[in-house]
Structure formats: C-alpha cells, structure tokens
Design a protein around this motif. Structure first.
Motif, short mmCIF file in Angstrom:
data_model
loop_
_atom_site.label_atom_id
_atom_site.label_comp_id
_atom_site.label_asym_id
_atom_site.label_seq_id
_atom_site.Cartn_x
_atom_site.Cartn_y
_atom_site.Cartn_z
N ILE A 78 -9.22 -2.93 -15.51
CA ILE A 78 -8.94 -2.09 -14.47
C ILE A 78 -7.77 -1.11 -14.64
O ILE A 78 -7.66 0.00 -14.55
N GLN A 79 -6.56 -1.81 -15.18
CA GLN A 79 -5.40 -1.20 -15.70
C GLN A 79 -5.52 -0.12 -16.58
O GLN A 79 -5.17 0.81 -16.47
N PHE B 5 -4.58 -4.78 -7.42
CA PHE B 5 -4.40 -3.40 -6.77
C PHE B 5 -2.78 -2.89 -6.87
O PHE B 5 -2.48 -1.74 -7.34
N TRP C 122 -7.35 -10.03 -5.87
CA TRP C 122 -7.65 -8.68 -5.88
C TRP C 122 -6.62 -7.74 -5.31
O TRP C 122 -6.37 -6.51 -5.84
N PHE C 123 -5.75 -8.09 -4.43
CA PHE C 123 -4.64 -7.10 -3.87
C PHE C 123 -3.60 -7.26 -5.08
O PHE C 123 -2.85 -6.17 -5.05
N VAL D 45 2.57 1.67 -3.44
CA VAL D 45 1.52 2.38 -4.48
C VAL D 45 1.27 3.78 -4.28
O VAL D 45 1.23 4.48 -5.15
N ASN E 299 -8.40 -7.78 -14.63
CA ASN E 299 -7.09 -7.02 -14.59
C ASN E 299 -6.87 -6.00 -15.42
O ASN E 299 -6.37 -4.88 -15.32
N PHE F 96 -7.28 2.73 -15.11
CA PHE F 96 -6.40 3.53 -14.25
C PHE F 96 -5.73 4.52 -15.25
O PHE F 96 -4.98 5.50 -14.81
N ASN G 200 -0.70 -3.88 -8.93
CA ASN G 200 -0.38 -3.73 -10.40
C ASN G 200 -0.39 -2.22 -11.05
O ASN G 200 0.10 -2.02 -11.93
N LEU G 201 -1.48 -1.63 -10.35
CA LEU G 201 -1.71 -0.50 -10.72
C LEU G 201 -0.54 0.59 -11.30
O LEU G 201 -0.37 1.13 -12.29
N ILE H 207 0.84 -1.11 0.06
CA ILE H 207 0.12 0.04 -0.01
C ILE H 207 0.88 1.29 -0.03
O ILE H 207 0.50 2.20 -0.67
#
Length: 323
Positions: free
Chosen positions: A192-193, A111, A107-108, A51, A189, A196, A113-114, A48
């Motif tokens: 979402i990517q 996240f 899922w984490f 990121v 994936n 983003f 990966n963003l 976290i």
C-alpha cells in the motif's frame, strides 16, 4: 571534538523494571485510574486531519523551487510526519478503536503511515510491544543501540552525526538485533505504501515525493521533537531508566513526553496521561524529568559522560515469547 568514551565507562545494569511495581502501587491506591483505560476517539479525527493536511502540502509544493521544497519539508512537513509517527505509536497500543477492534487499529495505522512515505506502522507495532514487555532486554528491545553504535559514536562530532542519522538506525537496527519473520500485514503495509508513493510521483511529481521523504528523514533526525528519542531512556542520571518531559511539545506529540506514566500504563491513551500524573502526583513529581528536548539533544551531544552506551540493559531470563 569531545573525548572518546569507552564501553567500560558505563555499566550495563541488569535489574527488574520499576514500572510494574509502581503500576501495582498506584492502582491499589487510586483504582479510579482504571477508568482512563479506554480508547480515545478524538485520535481518529486528529490523524485524519493530519493526513489530509500533508496531502494538501504535497500539492502545494509540487511547483516550488527546490530550496523551498526542502525548507517547507523541514519547517512544516517534518513536524507533521514526526507527529504522525507518534500517532502510530498511539494506534499501536490500540488507542484509536480499543483492544476489541485490534485489526481496525492495524488498518488505521497503515492509513496514518501514508504521508511518512516508508512502510513503518505494522513493523513498529511488533517491535514496540517487545519494548514494553522486555524494556532494555538484550537481543529483544531494538530501542537499545547496537554495540557498534555505542563504540563508534562516542565523541561530540560522532554523536552529532548519530543524532542526524537516528531514523536510519531505528529502521535497520531490528535487522541486526532481533529479526522477525515478515508478516502478511507487513507485506500489505509495504504494498500500500509503495503504491501510494508511486501515485504521488506520477500525479504530483518528484518534488512532492521528495518533500514527503525529506520531511520524515529530517523530522526524525536533527529536530527539536527528536529529543524524545534521547530523553525517554538514556541515563543522564545513573539508576534512572525512564524520564518524562513536561514541556510544550507534548501538544504536538500526543503526550509522548509523559513517558514514565506511559510505561506504567501503556493502555491509557496519551490524552489522559497528564491526568494520571495529576491523580498520582506523589509518584511522579519527584522523579527526574525534562522541560526542553532541545537541551536534551545539546547535552547528549556535548556531555562526554553520555553516549549510546548510556542505557540500562537486561539479560534474558528465559525463552521469552515474542510476536
């Protein structure tokens, strides 16, 4: 320029993996190692923070001159993004939330990966499990270079180019060696990517987007941390398939350098791998290992006896079941 290396200079070694045998011996002698097979909750908070750090960097570079955008992409962003891929490696082994919450890990991983900019986490999980189950498996383990890579990137200059382009080979090699049907999690994936990335472009501008993508491309190419790609399984010493690295960059890479230990115990988080080595020291201290990933890269490029062919490779034994 170095001399040309031919395929015949290297023997594809078909042999059983040593890791299963060593794992059994170690657990029989040191059953307390089983207590290390548990999730690492600190991994969640580290990811976290990483990121959020990159999010802050996206904002800080948005108005810089292009030369500084690229400078910081290599000097700072590349370290974070490469480290993030290794955090995703940890998450792929369910090290964040444990095996009982496998989907939480998926899922984490999405996240995490963003900041990388390219959808990666879910596909990596699928192929990386094959790497552990069928290490060196012909047509299964996509960590093994293609025949073209071994044939073409066989001189000093060409190997140098191969090192620079490693992220591209890792991205496209699965399509040629072991293509898999696209899963619904891979679609999620990707959606979402891309969403983003579009948000970054429209909110912060093209420089932030370029910083993100350049950080990943540069960080996974000609970069000190990228020495682990070569160090892990390329045979600088014939007969030794997996090598560990015990240098300081383990602090940035979730101890991925403890690679013999990791393949012996893939369900032990990287944080605890030094303890595995300490407990079972007689099994690891005498194995060949590295202390510098930079030297590994230099030796790989300049040593005419080493090339992408320098890998152990195994024939399939039957109809292996893959994810």
């Amino acid at each position: 320029m170095g001399s040309r290396v031919s395929r015949e200079d290297f023997e594809w070694v078909y042999t059983d993996q040593p890791h299963a045998t060593r794992r059994q011996e170690i657990l029989a002698k040191y059953p307390e190692i089983k207590s290390l097979m548990k999730p690492d909750s600190t991994l969640i908070w580290i990811v976290i923070m990483m990121v959020l750090t990159q999010f802050a960097a996206f904002y800080l570079v948005k108005d810089l001159d292009w030369k500084w955008v690229l400078f910081w992409a290599y000097a700072f962003g590349s370290c974070i993004n490469h480290s993030m891929t290794l955090a995703i490696h940890e998450v792929s082994h369910n090290s964040a939330f444990g095996h009982c919450k496998a989907m939480w890990n998926r899922w984490f991983g999405i996240f995490a990966n963003l900041p990388i900019g390219v959808p990666y986490s879910i596909s990596f999980k699928r192929y990386h499990m094959d790497h552990h189950r069928y290490l060196g498996g012909d047509g299964i383990d996509v960590d093994i270079p293609t025949d073209f890579e071994g044939w073409f990137f066989c001189t000093t200059f060409r190997k140098f180019i191969w090192v620079i382009l490693q992220p591209l080979f890792y991205a496209f090699r699965p399509l040629f060696i072991n293509p898999k049907p696209v899963s619904y999690l891979e679609i999620i994936n990707t959606v979402i990517q891309i969403t983003f990335d579009i948000v970054i472009y429209y909110v912060l501008g093209v420089k932030s987007l370029v910083y993100m993508l350049a950080a990943s491309l540069l960080g996974l190419g000609l970069h000190p941390i990228s020495g682990h790609f070569i160090a892990e399984h390329y045979m600088f010493l014939k007969g030794h398939e997996t090598y560990s690295y015990y240098g300081p960059l383990n602090l940035l890479t979730f101890n991925v350098g403890y690679h013999n230990e990791h393949h012996d115990f893939p369900n032990i988080p990287g944080k605890s791998l030094p303890l595995v080595r300490k407990i079972a020291a007689e099994y690891y201290d005498n194995l060949p290992h590295y202390n510098s990933w930079i030297k590994v890269l230099y030796d790989f490029v300049t040593d005419d006896t080493v090339s992408p062919y320098s890998r152990m490779k195994r024939h399939r034994k039957g109809n292996e079941v893959q994810e």
